[in-house]
Design a protein around this motif. Sequence first.
Motif, PDB file in Angstrom:
ATOM      1  N   MET A   1      11.025  34.918   5.687  1.00 32.22           N
ATOM      2  CA  MET A   1      11.798  34.253   4.648  1.00 32.22           C
ATOM      3  C   MET A   1      12.319  35.298   3.679  1.00 32.22           C
ATOM      4  SD  MET A   1      12.796  31.468   3.315  1.00 32.22           S
ATOM      5  CE  MET A   1      13.873  31.530   1.937  1.00 32.22           C
ATOM      6  N   SER A   2      13.545  35.201   3.355  1.00 33.83           N
ATOM      7  CA  SER A   2      14.106  36.141   2.395  1.00 33.83           C
ATOM      8  C   SER A   2      13.985  35.587   0.987  1.00 33.83           C
ATOM      9  CB  SER A   2      15.572  36.421   2.718  1.00 33.83           C
ATOM     10  OG  SER A   2      16.338  35.257   2.508  1.00 33.83           O
ATOM     11  N   GLY A   3      14.078  36.474   0.032  1.00 35.58           N
ATOM     12  CA  GLY A   3      14.061  36.083  -1.365  1.00 35.58           C
ATOM     13  C   GLY A   3      12.689  36.209  -1.982  1.00 35.58           C
ATOM     14  N   LYS A   4      12.698  36.683  -3.216  1.00 41.73           N
ATOM     15  CA  LYS A   4      11.445  36.875  -3.941  1.00 41.73           C
ATOM     16  C   LYS A   4      11.632  36.486  -5.398  1.00 41.73           C
ATOM     17  CE  LYS A   4       9.194  38.967  -0.575  1.00 41.73           C
ATOM     18  NZ  LYS A   4       7.943  38.566  -0.010  1.00 41.73           N
ATOM     19  N   ASN A   5      10.533  36.121  -6.029  1.00 42.94           N
ATOM     20  CA  ASN A   5      10.473  35.888  -7.464  1.00 42.94           C
ATOM     21  C   ASN A   5       9.513  36.900  -8.051  1.00 42.94           C
ATOM     22  OD1 ASN A   5      12.162  33.642  -7.954  1.00 42.94           O
ATOM     23  ND2 ASN A   5      10.593  32.252  -7.215  1.00 42.94           N
ATOM     24  N   TRP A   6       9.856  37.458  -9.209  1.00 43.90           N
ATOM     25  CA  TRP A   6       8.983  38.391  -9.897  1.00 43.90           C
ATOM     26  C   TRP A   6       7.980  37.601 -10.715  1.00 43.90           C
ATOM     27  CZ3 TRP A   6       7.189  42.990  -9.588  1.00 43.90           C
ATOM     28  CH2 TRP A   6       6.582  43.597 -10.678  1.00 43.90           C
ATOM     29  N   HIS A   7       6.711  37.794 -10.438  1.00 45.40           N
ATOM     30  CA  HIS A   7       5.634  37.123 -11.179  1.00 45.40           C
ATOM     31  C   HIS A   7       5.152  38.097 -12.239  1.00 45.40           C
ATOM     32  CE1 HIS A   7       1.664  35.226 -11.834  1.00 45.40           C
ATOM     33  NE2 HIS A   7       2.373  34.128 -11.625  1.00 45.40           N
ATOM     34  N   SER A   8       5.621  37.909 -13.467  1.00 41.78           N
ATOM     35  CA  SER A   8       5.392  38.892 -14.525  1.00 41.78           C
ATOM     36  C   SER A   8       3.931  38.996 -14.956  1.00 41.78           C
ATOM     37  CB  SER A   8       6.269  38.580 -15.734  1.00 41.78           C
ATOM     38  OG  SER A   8       5.978  37.308 -16.237  1.00 41.78           O
ATOM     39  N   ALA A   9       3.163  37.950 -14.805  1.00 37.49           N
ATOM     40  CA  ALA A   9       1.766  37.996 -15.225  1.00 37.49           C
ATOM     41  C   ALA A   9       0.947  38.924 -14.333  1.00 37.49           C
ATOM     42  CB  ALA A   9       1.156  36.606 -15.218  1.00 37.49           C
ATOM     43  N   THR A  10       1.272  38.938 -13.044  1.00 39.42           N
ATOM     44  CA  THR A  10       0.507  39.774 -12.102  1.00 39.42           C
ATOM     45  C   THR A  10       1.273  41.009 -11.659  1.00 39.42           C
ATOM     46  OG1 THR A  10       1.321  38.488 -10.217  1.00 39.42           O
ATOM     47  CG2 THR A  10      -0.769  37.791 -11.204  1.00 39.42           C
ATOM     48  N   ASP A  46      26.876  30.503  -9.309  1.00 36.75           N
ATOM     49  CA  ASP A  46      26.636  30.375 -10.743  1.00 36.75           C
ATOM     50  C   ASP A  46      25.279  30.966 -11.139  1.00 36.75           C
ATOM     51  OD1 ASP A  46      27.457  29.694 -13.303  1.00 36.75           O
ATOM     52  OD2 ASP A  46      26.413  27.767 -13.233  1.00 36.75           O
ATOM     53  N   LEU A  47      25.031  32.181 -10.632  1.00 36.72           N
ATOM     54  CA  LEU A  47      23.813  32.927 -10.925  1.00 36.72           C
ATOM     55  C   LEU A  47      24.190  34.334 -11.363  1.00 36.72           C
ATOM     56  CD1 LEU A  47      21.768  31.911  -7.760  1.00 36.72           C
ATOM     57  CD2 LEU A  47      21.418  31.046 -10.074  1.00 36.72           C
ATOM     58  N   SER A  48      23.241  35.040 -11.932  1.00 37.83           N
ATOM     59  CA  SER A  48      23.501  36.433 -12.321  1.00 37.83           C
ATOM     60  C   SER A  48      23.445  37.335 -11.090  1.00 37.83           C
ATOM     61  CB  SER A  48      22.467  36.903 -13.339  1.00 37.83           C
ATOM     62  OG  SER A  48      21.192  36.972 -12.744  1.00 37.83           O
ATOM     63  N   ARG A  49      24.056  38.513 -11.218  1.00 34.81           N
ATOM     64  CA  ARG A  49      24.015  39.478 -10.117  1.00 34.81           C
ATOM     65  C   ARG A  49      22.578  39.901  -9.827  1.00 34.81           C
ATOM     66  NH1 ARG A  49      27.638  43.767 -12.353  1.00 34.81           N
ATOM     67  NH2 ARG A  49      26.143  45.031 -11.242  1.00 34.81           N
ATOM     68  N   SER A  50      21.789  40.078 -10.875  1.00 33.15           N
ATOM     69  CA  SER A  50      20.401  40.500 -10.664  1.00 33.15           C
ATOM     70  C   SER A  50      19.611  39.429  -9.915  1.00 33.15           C
ATOM     71  CB  SER A  50      19.725  40.847 -11.983  1.00 33.15           C
ATOM     72  OG  SER A  50      19.720  39.745 -12.847  1.00 33.15           O
ATOM     73  N   ARG A  51      19.901  38.161 -10.198  1.00 33.82           N
ATOM     74  CA  ARG A  51      19.212  37.086  -9.481  1.00 33.82           C
ATOM     75  C   ARG A  51      19.615  37.074  -8.013  1.00 33.82           C
ATOM     76  NH1 ARG A  51      14.778  34.758  -8.305  1.00 33.82           N
ATOM     77  NH2 ARG A  51      14.880  32.533  -7.953  1.00 33.82           N
ATOM     78  N   ILE A  52      20.870  37.362  -7.730  1.00 32.42           N
ATOM     79  CA  ILE A  52      21.315  37.437  -6.338  1.00 32.42           C
ATOM     80  C   ILE A  52      20.554  38.544  -5.608  1.00 32.42           C
ATOM     81  CG2 ILE A  52      23.275  37.891  -4.789  1.00 32.42           C
ATOM     82  CD1 ILE A  52      23.340  35.139  -6.207  1.00 32.42           C
ATOM     83  N   TYR A  53      20.401  39.693  -6.250  1.00 32.66           N
ATOM     84  CA  TYR A  53      19.635  40.779  -5.630  1.00 32.66           C
ATOM     85  C   TYR A  53      18.188  40.349  -5.372  1.00 32.66           C
ATOM     86  CZ  TYR A  53      23.351  44.227  -6.145  1.00 32.66           C
ATOM     87  OH  TYR A  53      24.527  44.924  -6.030  1.00 32.66           O
ATOM     88  N   GLU A  54      17.601  39.560  -6.272  1.00 37.26           N
ATOM     89  CA  GLU A  54      16.248  39.052  -6.048  1.00 37.26           C
ATOM     90  C   GLU A  54      16.224  38.109  -4.841  1.00 37.26           C
ATOM     91  OE1 GLU A  54      14.982  37.158  -9.641  1.00 37.26           O
ATOM     92  OE2 GLU A  54      14.696  39.056 -10.685  1.00 37.26           O
ATOM     93  N   LEU A  55      17.227  37.250  -4.740  1.00 31.18           N
ATOM     94  CA  LEU A  55      17.275  36.309  -3.622  1.00 31.18           C
ATOM     95  C   LEU A  55      17.513  37.027  -2.285  1.00 31.18           C
ATOM     96  CD1 LEU A  55      19.364  33.390  -5.165  1.00 31.18           C
ATOM     97  CD2 LEU A  55      16.885  33.511  -4.856  1.00 31.18           C
ATOM     98  N   LEU A  56      18.141  38.187  -2.338  1.00 29.39           N
ATOM     99  CA  LEU A  56      18.411  38.941  -1.108  1.00 29.39           C
ATOM    100  C   LEU A  56      17.265  39.854  -0.695  1.00 29.39           C
ATOM    101  CD1 LEU A  56      22.141  39.924  -1.731  1.00 29.39           C
ATOM    102  CD2 LEU A  56      21.276  38.184  -0.146  1.00 29.39           C
ATOM    103  N   ARG A  57      16.230  39.954  -1.524  1.00 27.87           N
ATOM    104  CA  ARG A  57      15.083  40.814  -1.191  1.00 27.87           C
ATOM    105  C   ARG A  57      14.429  40.329   0.096  1.00 27.87           C
ATOM    106  NH1 ARG A  57      12.804  44.345  -4.940  1.00 27.87           N
ATOM    107  NH2 ARG A  57      10.830  44.236  -3.845  1.00 27.87           N
ATOM    108  N   PRO A  58      14.036  41.269   0.970  1.00 31.63           N
ATOM    109  CA  PRO A  58      13.350  40.849   2.218  1.00 31.63           C
ATOM    110  C   PRO A  58      11.942  40.333   1.971  1.00 31.63           C
ATOM    111  CG  PRO A  58      13.626  43.234   2.143  1.00 31.63           C
ATOM    112  CD  PRO A  58      14.265  42.672   0.916  1.00 31.63           C
TER     113      PRO A  58
END
Length: 58
Positions: A1-10, A46-58
Motif C-alpha cells: 500500500m502506498s502512502g504514509k502519515n507522519w505520527h508526530s508523537a512517536t 485540493d491538497l498541498s504539495r507536501s501532502r501529495i508527497y506523503e501520499l506518494l511515499r512507498p
Amino acid sequence: MSGKNWHSATHVWKDLVRPSTKAKAARAKMMRGAGMPVSKIATQLDLSRSRIYELLRP
C-alpha cells in the motif's frame, strides 16, 4: 500500500487507515504514473504539495 502519515508523537511514518485517504493516495499515484507534476496533482485533489508527497511515499 502506498502512502504514509507522519505520527508526530512517536516520530514514525504510519500506513494510511481511512478508505478516503487511501483512495486519494491511489489517485495521486495513478496521476503521477501518467507523468503529471505534483503541483497539478495537488491542485486537482485540493491538497498541498507536501501532502501529495506523503501520499506518494512507498
